[in-house]
Design an enzyme around this catalytic site. Sequence first.
Site, PDB file in Angstrom:
ATOM      1  CB  ALA A 268      -1.734   7.422  -3.990  1.00 23.37           C
TER       2      ALA A 268
ATOM      3  N   GLY B  18       0.834  -1.205   0.000  1.00 20.97           N
ATOM      4  CA  GLY B  18       0.000   0.000   0.000  1.00 20.97           C
ATOM      5  C   GLY B  18       0.861   1.244   0.000  1.00 20.97           C
ATOM      6  CG  ASN B  19      -0.129   4.688  -1.560  1.00 17.97           C
ATOM      7  OD1 ASN B  19      -0.844   5.523  -1.019  1.00 17.97           O
ATOM      8  ND2 ASN B  19      -0.500   4.049  -2.672  1.00 17.97           N
ATOM      9  CG  HIS B  20       2.833   6.487   4.034  1.00 21.53           C
ATOM     10  ND1 HIS B  20       2.498   5.774   5.149  1.00 21.53           N
ATOM     11  CD2 HIS B  20       4.142   6.237   3.787  1.00 21.53           C
ATOM     12  CE1 HIS B  20       3.558   5.121   5.589  1.00 21.53           C
ATOM     13  NE2 HIS B  20       4.575   5.372   4.771  1.00 21.53           N
ATOM     14  CB  SER B  21      -2.685   8.032  -0.491  1.00 25.71           C
ATOM     15  OG  SER B  21      -3.829   8.813  -0.719  1.00 25.71           O
TER      16      SER B  21
END
Length: 403
Positions: A280, A212-215
């Site tokens: 994102a 995943g990512n930090h969005s």
Amino acid sequence: MSVLSGKNILLGISAGIAAYKTATLVRAFIKAGANVKVVMTPASKDFVTPLTLSTLSKNPVHSTFTNDDDDNAMWNNHVELGLWADYFVIAPATANTLSKMANGTCDNLLLATYLSAKCKVYFAPAMDLDMYKHPSSIASFSKLKSFGNIMIPATSGELASGLIGQGRMAEPEDIVDFIEQDIIDGLPLKDKTVLITAGPTYEAIDPVRFIGNHSSGKMGFELAKTAASLGATVILITGPTHQTVNHNLITVVPVTSAQEMYEAAHLHFNNSDIAILSAAVADYKPKNIATQKIKKKESTLTLELEKTKDILASLGQIKTNQFLVGFALETNNELEHAKLKLKKKNLDLIVLNSLNDKGAGFKSDTNKVTLINKEEQETVYKLKSKTEVAADIFNTIIKTIHA
Ligand code: CTP
């Protein structure tokens, strides 16, 4: 959420029997999320008490230029009241008050406030049927309409006189509905559908792990709220976030993976007028998802990744009349890369944010963007809250659409 939420409503009450309904009207405005202040003609206090209205509105009620009973009498500033209001609603509006409004008479606080108010004015007449039909009343109505004031017509029914006919003030709920609809009708994105993607995507590795990512999804949610406040119907397709929104014009479509976001975006794109892809999206996903939790055996683990579908580029290929907006998050050669994406993905506008700018990016409440249009004209904005950035983006879209 109502379009009246957070708005300042000044309620002007004149002396008709329907004034007794204004307690309900104040409640209805408060329930819609508005801030309410009340200004009354002195005679209207015979029909409803200022105490009732101040208790319900949680604000002092004014009816005279000074507070006579008070030794420290203060000037009740009609100009300030008028400037405070986003909307001035005169209900009930009697034949007497309407005539004075139409002719510039200024012999009480309500009328002085009316003359100094710069905001939109609504008036809800209330009078007996013959008064309502009298040429003099009709002349007042049309003169006030010619000033840009908006009439909320009286309804028909039994009147205080016992006669039956038109002259009853519209019911409080109907007044609120009327004003809400009138505001929506005047909004620039009324009848438009806006598709927004927001947040990160999670790409499963096994049943318990993902890439995943930090969005945070904040930018996308702000865009959705702004679009709705401009009257648009919004489809907000969002990856997993902590953001919440509650607005009757926003439909939230929760998704997890890039593939799910792709499918949801394609499902809604044809019916959209504007699409803003702020999500994102993961660029790569594990080629194979393990059906069981991966056990730690070796000292290293290699995952084979494959590209996800580029949602934005795929919409750029099939777009017809849609206004398509993409985001570009860059760390180097920002303008050059963003312009390349604008062309390659067939966009109408790209929002560039550089990770080199302090306060811009994933988790913060602020963002610093440069908007680049199809003609590659750049507009650089200063660091702003994401709410303000959303407004800048929609101002640019609306200007371009109407150009
Ligand atoms: N985007 C998308 N689907 C993807 C990847 C990106 O819709 N699979 C969209 C994003 O929502 C954003 C824009 O494409 O509006 C730009 O994303 P970004 O990651 O900055 O650019 P990429 O095209 O993926 O290129 P790169 O990562 O190489 O910079």
